[in-house]
Design a protein around this motif. Structure first.
Motif, PDB file in Angstrom:
ATOM      1  N   VAL A   1     -32.752 -31.540  57.550  1.00 14.53           N
ATOM      2  CA  VAL A   1     -33.222 -30.259  58.328  1.00 14.53           C
ATOM      3  C   VAL A   1     -32.654 -28.969  57.511  1.00 14.53           C
ATOM      4  O   VAL A   1     -33.434 -28.202  57.647  1.00 14.53           O
ATOM      5  CB  VAL A   1     -32.629 -30.375  59.494  1.00 14.53           C
ATOM      6  CG1 VAL A   1     -33.052 -29.128  60.508  1.00 14.53           C
ATOM      7  CG2 VAL A   1     -33.292 -31.772  60.448  1.00 14.53           C
ATOM      8  N   PHE A   2     -31.527 -29.008  57.380  1.00 16.35           N
ATOM      9  CA  PHE A   2     -30.944 -27.774  56.616  1.00 16.35           C
ATOM     10  C   PHE A   2     -31.029 -27.689  55.127  1.00 16.35           C
ATOM     11  O   PHE A   2     -30.588 -26.470  54.498  1.00 16.35           O
ATOM     12  CB  PHE A   2     -29.562 -27.387  57.099  1.00 16.35           C
ATOM     13  CG  PHE A   2     -29.181 -27.232  58.482  1.00 16.35           C
ATOM     14  CD1 PHE A   2     -29.579 -25.853  58.884  1.00 16.35           C
ATOM     15  CD2 PHE A   2     -28.816 -28.260  59.396  1.00 16.35           C
ATOM     16  CE1 PHE A   2     -29.324 -25.615  60.296  1.00 16.35           C
ATOM     17  CE2 PHE A   2     -28.612 -28.022  60.479  1.00 16.35           C
ATOM     18  CZ  PHE A   2     -29.017 -26.742  61.089  1.00 16.35           C
ATOM     19  N   GLY A   3     -31.957 -28.457  54.663  1.00 17.45           N
ATOM     20  CA  GLY A   3     -32.039 -28.395  53.062  1.00 17.45           C
ATOM     21  C   GLY A   3     -30.779 -28.262  52.279  1.00 17.45           C
ATOM     22  O   GLY A   3     -30.859 -27.806  51.124  1.00 17.45           O
ATOM     23  N   MET A   4     -29.997 -29.296  52.510  1.00 16.91           N
ATOM     24  CA  MET A   4     -28.559 -29.325  51.669  1.00 16.91           C
ATOM     25  C   MET A   4     -28.631 -30.278  50.837  1.00 16.91           C
ATOM     26  O   MET A   4     -28.862 -31.559  51.063  1.00 16.91           O
ATOM     27  CB  MET A   4     -27.407 -29.546  52.868  1.00 16.91           C
ATOM     28  CG  MET A   4     -27.293 -28.319  54.011  1.00 16.91           C
ATOM     29  SD  MET A   4     -25.865 -28.617  55.067  1.00 16.91           S
ATOM     30  CE  MET A   4     -24.822 -28.075  53.992  1.00 16.91           C
ATOM     31  N   PRO A   5     -28.337 -30.389  49.506  1.00 18.53           N
ATOM     32  CA  PRO A   5     -28.512 -31.205  48.549  1.00 18.53           C
ATOM     33  C   PRO A   5     -27.188 -32.121  48.473  1.00 18.53           C
ATOM     34  O   PRO A   5     -26.667 -32.124  47.560  1.00 18.53           O
ATOM     35  CB  PRO A   5     -28.355 -30.495  47.226  1.00 18.53           C
ATOM     36  CG  PRO A   5     -27.882 -29.099  47.414  1.00 18.53           C
ATOM     37  CD  PRO A   5     -28.176 -28.962  48.989  1.00 18.53           C
ATOM     38  N   GLY A   6     -26.883 -32.925  49.567  1.00 13.17           N
ATOM     39  CA  GLY A   6     -25.844 -33.923  49.656  1.00 13.17           C
ATOM     40  C   GLY A   6     -26.311 -35.439  49.517  1.00 13.17           C
ATOM     41  O   GLY A   6     -27.405 -35.586  49.060  1.00 13.17           O
ATOM     42  N   LEU A   7     -25.385 -36.335  49.877  1.00  9.30           N
ATOM     43  CA  LEU A   7     -25.688 -37.398  49.504  1.00  9.30           C
ATOM     44  C   LEU A   7     -26.924 -38.087  50.707  1.00  9.30           C
ATOM     45  O   LEU A   7     -27.487 -38.987  50.177  1.00  9.30           O
ATOM     46  CB  LEU A   7     -24.538 -38.421  50.047  1.00  9.30           C
ATOM     47  CG  LEU A   7     -23.396 -38.406  48.761  1.00  9.30           C
ATOM     48  CD1 LEU A   7     -22.339 -39.371  49.114  1.00  9.30           C
ATOM     49  CD2 LEU A   7     -23.971 -38.829  47.631  1.00  9.30           C
ATOM     50  N   GLY A   8     -26.849 -37.455  51.654  1.00  8.81           N
ATOM     51  CA  GLY A   8     -27.846 -37.762  52.680  1.00  8.81           C
ATOM     52  C   GLY A   8     -29.431 -37.677  52.211  1.00  8.81           C
ATOM     53  O   GLY A   8     -30.317 -38.538  52.193  1.00  8.81           O
TER      54      GLY A   8
ATOM     55  N   TRP B   1     -28.726 -14.174  61.817  1.00 15.18           N
ATOM     56  CA  TRP B   1     -27.414 -14.294  61.573  1.00 15.18           C
ATOM     57  C   TRP B   1     -27.144 -15.124  60.380  1.00 15.18           C
ATOM     58  O   TRP B   1     -26.187 -14.998  59.682  1.00 15.18           O
ATOM     59  CB  TRP B   1     -26.616 -14.649  62.800  1.00 15.18           C
ATOM     60  CG  TRP B   1     -26.824 -13.961  63.907  1.00 15.18           C
ATOM     61  CD1 TRP B   1     -27.386 -12.533  63.923  1.00 15.18           C
ATOM     62  CD2 TRP B   1     -26.193 -13.761  65.130  1.00 15.18           C
ATOM     63  NE1 TRP B   1     -27.136 -11.809  65.141  1.00 15.18           N
ATOM     64  CE2 TRP B   1     -26.243 -12.558  65.851  1.00 15.18           C
ATOM     65  CE3 TRP B   1     -25.485 -14.911  65.906  1.00 15.18           C
ATOM     66  CZ2 TRP B   1     -25.907 -12.574  67.398  1.00 15.18           C
ATOM     67  CZ3 TRP B   1     -25.135 -14.838  67.216  1.00 15.18           C
ATOM     68  CH2 TRP B   1     -25.517 -13.628  68.140  1.00 15.18           C
ATOM     69  N   PHE B   2     -27.668 -16.427  60.164  1.00 17.73           N
ATOM     70  CA  PHE B   2     -27.401 -17.288  59.289  1.00 17.73           C
ATOM     71  C   PHE B   2     -28.378 -17.706  58.485  1.00 17.73           C
ATOM     72  O   PHE B   2     -29.710 -17.620  59.120  1.00 17.73           O
ATOM     73  CB  PHE B   2     -26.659 -18.645  59.971  1.00 17.73           C
ATOM     74  CG  PHE B   2     -25.617 -18.296  60.758  1.00 17.73           C
ATOM     75  CD1 PHE B   2     -24.313 -17.749  60.039  1.00 17.73           C
ATOM     76  CD2 PHE B   2     -25.405 -18.248  62.102  1.00 17.73           C
ATOM     77  CE1 PHE B   2     -23.088 -17.452  60.891  1.00 17.73           C
ATOM     78  CE2 PHE B   2     -24.533 -18.030  62.880  1.00 17.73           C
ATOM     79  CZ  PHE B   2     -23.134 -17.500  62.358  1.00 17.73           C
ATOM     80  N   PRO B   3     -28.544 -18.088  57.268  1.00 13.87           N
ATOM     81  CA  PRO B   3     -29.567 -18.632  56.278  1.00 13.87           C
ATOM     82  C   PRO B   3     -30.001 -20.019  56.877  1.00 13.87           C
ATOM     83  O   PRO B   3     -29.279 -20.826  57.327  1.00 13.87           O
ATOM     84  CB  PRO B   3     -28.869 -18.657  55.010  1.00 13.87           C
ATOM     85  CG  PRO B   3     -27.532 -18.856  55.067  1.00 13.87           C
ATOM     86  CD  PRO B   3     -27.260 -18.125  56.450  1.00 13.87           C
ATOM     87  N   PRO B   4     -31.296 -20.252  57.028  1.00  7.51           N
ATOM     88  CA  PRO B   4     -31.781 -21.536  57.634  1.00  7.51           C
ATOM     89  C   PRO B   4     -31.596 -22.700  56.632  1.00  7.51           C
ATOM     90  O   PRO B   4     -31.302 -23.939  57.138  1.00  7.51           O
ATOM     91  CB  PRO B   4     -33.219 -21.237  57.668  1.00  7.51           C
ATOM     92  CG  PRO B   4     -33.679 -20.263  56.531  1.00  7.51           C
ATOM     93  CD  PRO B   4     -32.339 -19.387  56.316  1.00  7.51           C
ATOM     94  N   ASN B   5     -31.393 -22.469  55.257  1.00  4.46           N
ATOM     95  CA  ASN B   5     -31.075 -23.649  54.348  1.00  4.46           C
ATOM     96  C   ASN B   5     -30.499 -23.096  53.151  1.00  4.46           C
ATOM     97  O   ASN B   5     -30.313 -21.939  52.803  1.00  4.46           O
ATOM     98  CB  ASN B   5     -32.448 -24.425  53.976  1.00  4.46           C
ATOM     99  CG  ASN B   5     -33.585 -23.528  53.505  1.00  4.46           C
ATOM    100  OD1 ASN B   5     -33.111 -22.578  52.664  1.00  4.46           O
ATOM    101  ND2 ASN B   5     -34.711 -23.485  53.836  1.00  4.46           N
ATOM    102  N   GLY B   6     -29.754 -24.061  52.125  1.00  4.84           N
ATOM    103  CA  GLY B   6     -29.195 -24.061  51.119  1.00  4.84           C
ATOM    104  C   GLY B   6     -27.688 -24.118  51.369  1.00  4.84           C
ATOM    105  O   GLY B   6     -27.219 -24.468  52.272  1.00  4.84           O
ATOM    106  N   ILE B   7     -26.948 -24.114  49.956  1.00  3.14           N
ATOM    107  CA  ILE B   7     -25.670 -24.009  50.129  1.00  3.14           C
ATOM    108  C   ILE B   7     -24.716 -23.043  49.527  1.00  3.14           C
ATOM    109  O   ILE B   7     -23.749 -23.265  48.910  1.00  3.14           O
ATOM    110  CB  ILE B   7     -25.080 -25.516  49.678  1.00  3.14           C
ATOM    111  CG1 ILE B   7     -25.831 -25.392  48.048  1.00  3.14           C
ATOM    112  CG2 ILE B   7     -25.576 -26.652  50.576  1.00  3.14           C
ATOM    113  CD1 ILE B   7     -25.199 -26.792  47.362  1.00  3.14           C
TER     114      ILE B   7
END
Length: 309
Positions: free
Chosen positions: A252-259, A161-167
């Protein structure tokens, strides 16, 4: 009100200085040096020592800390050891991702936590109260990274249903938002239930009922408004925590944020980047809590009268 805001802004200065001192001390005590991290394990010791000397890493702790504070006063937060770019360029590039995730999560948290908390308090000891309370306790005990992995396995790998990572799209934010919001919603639900149970037993609630107010008016207009003060505080702290505490979920979700940026900077011992992110998040958190205090005045007229007196 203006004097109160000014006083709080002045009090933010020693708080930020304390954060700078603690984080700078911790990063100075950690093993490793930026020269080795930047040049790699195959670089010669002479090259590493030369780079550390250029970066000022070999100076005494007090000298390095004084230089850093002096640079901050001049508006210079340094350049990243990784790409030799101003540290805030990378922060401002990554912050929108973290902000979108935090706003989406706190919105879902409010929409779930407050209504369920109110209903659980109004229908105390009912099946709804028991189910919501037990569910909140269970969710609060579940580690967020485990819940994130379960979501990836269930909704991404098996169901698709949803992609595992990215933005790349809104769909990329669904699972991270769900993972963060249900954990915080459990805390908000329990807080709302507790404060509502206290509020609905007060004299002004019985007076409102005696004057002929409908049950909905009594609950949502009178009881909830007075029960919101501690809930608003909790929501403000939750939002601040979402901005700076979504490190694991972003990883975990491979999001390029501040964390993600903070974790990579710590691994590289990129002290200027770590310090800049910490100062930015600390200032943001203090600002959020100031806004929460100001919001009190609009919720409770007694607090507004105290501010303006």
């Amino acid at each position: 009100m203006h004097k109160y805001v000014l006083k709080r802004l002045i009090l933010m200065v020693p708080i930020i200085l304390g954060v700078i001192f603690i984080v700078f001390t911790i990063t100075s005590l950690t093993p490793g040096d930026p020269g080795r991290m930047m040049l790699g394990m195959t670089a010669s010791q002479e090259a590493v020592d030369k780079l550390n000397e250029e970066l000022g890493f070999n100076d005494p702790y007090v000298v390095r800390f004084a230089k850093y504070l002096g640079n901050i006063v001049r508006g210079d937060f340094g350049k990243s050891y990784k790409n030799n770019q101003p540290v805030f360029d990378e922060i401002f590039a990554r912050f929108p991702t973290t902000l979108k995730l935090a706003l989406a999560s706190i919105t879902v948290t409010i929409l779930i936590g407050i209504p369920l908390g109110v209903l659980a308090a109004v229908r105390q000891y009912s099946k709804l109260d028991m189910i919501s309370t037990v569910s909140a306790l269970f969710i609060a005990a579940v580690p967020s990274f485990w819940l994130a992995l379960v979501c990836i396995l269930a909704f991404s790998l098996h169901l698709g249903w949803f992609p595992p990572n990215g933005i790349g799209s809104i769909a990329h934010y669904v699972m991270p938002t769900f993972t963060l919001s249900v954990v915080y919603a459990a805390s908000i639900l329990r807080m709302t239930r507790t404060t509502m149970l206290e509020s609905i037993r007060q004299d002004y609630v019985r007076t409102a009922r005696g004057k002929g107010a409908t049950p909905a008016q009594v609950i949502w207009r009178h009881a909830l408004k007075n029960a919101l003060l501690p809930v608003v505080t909790s929501m403000g702290m939750s939002f601040g925590g979402l901005l700076g505490g979504a490190v694991v979920i972003e990883q975990v979700f491979g999001m390029p944020g501040l964390g993600t940026l903070l974790i990579n900077a710590i691994k590289m011992k990129d002290i200027p980047q770590v310090m800049a992110i910490t100062i930015f998040l600390a200032t943001l958190f203090c600002t959020i809590m100031l806004l929460v205090d100001i919001l009190y005045a609009f919720i409770d007229p007694r607090i507004k009268a105290r501010y303006t007196s």
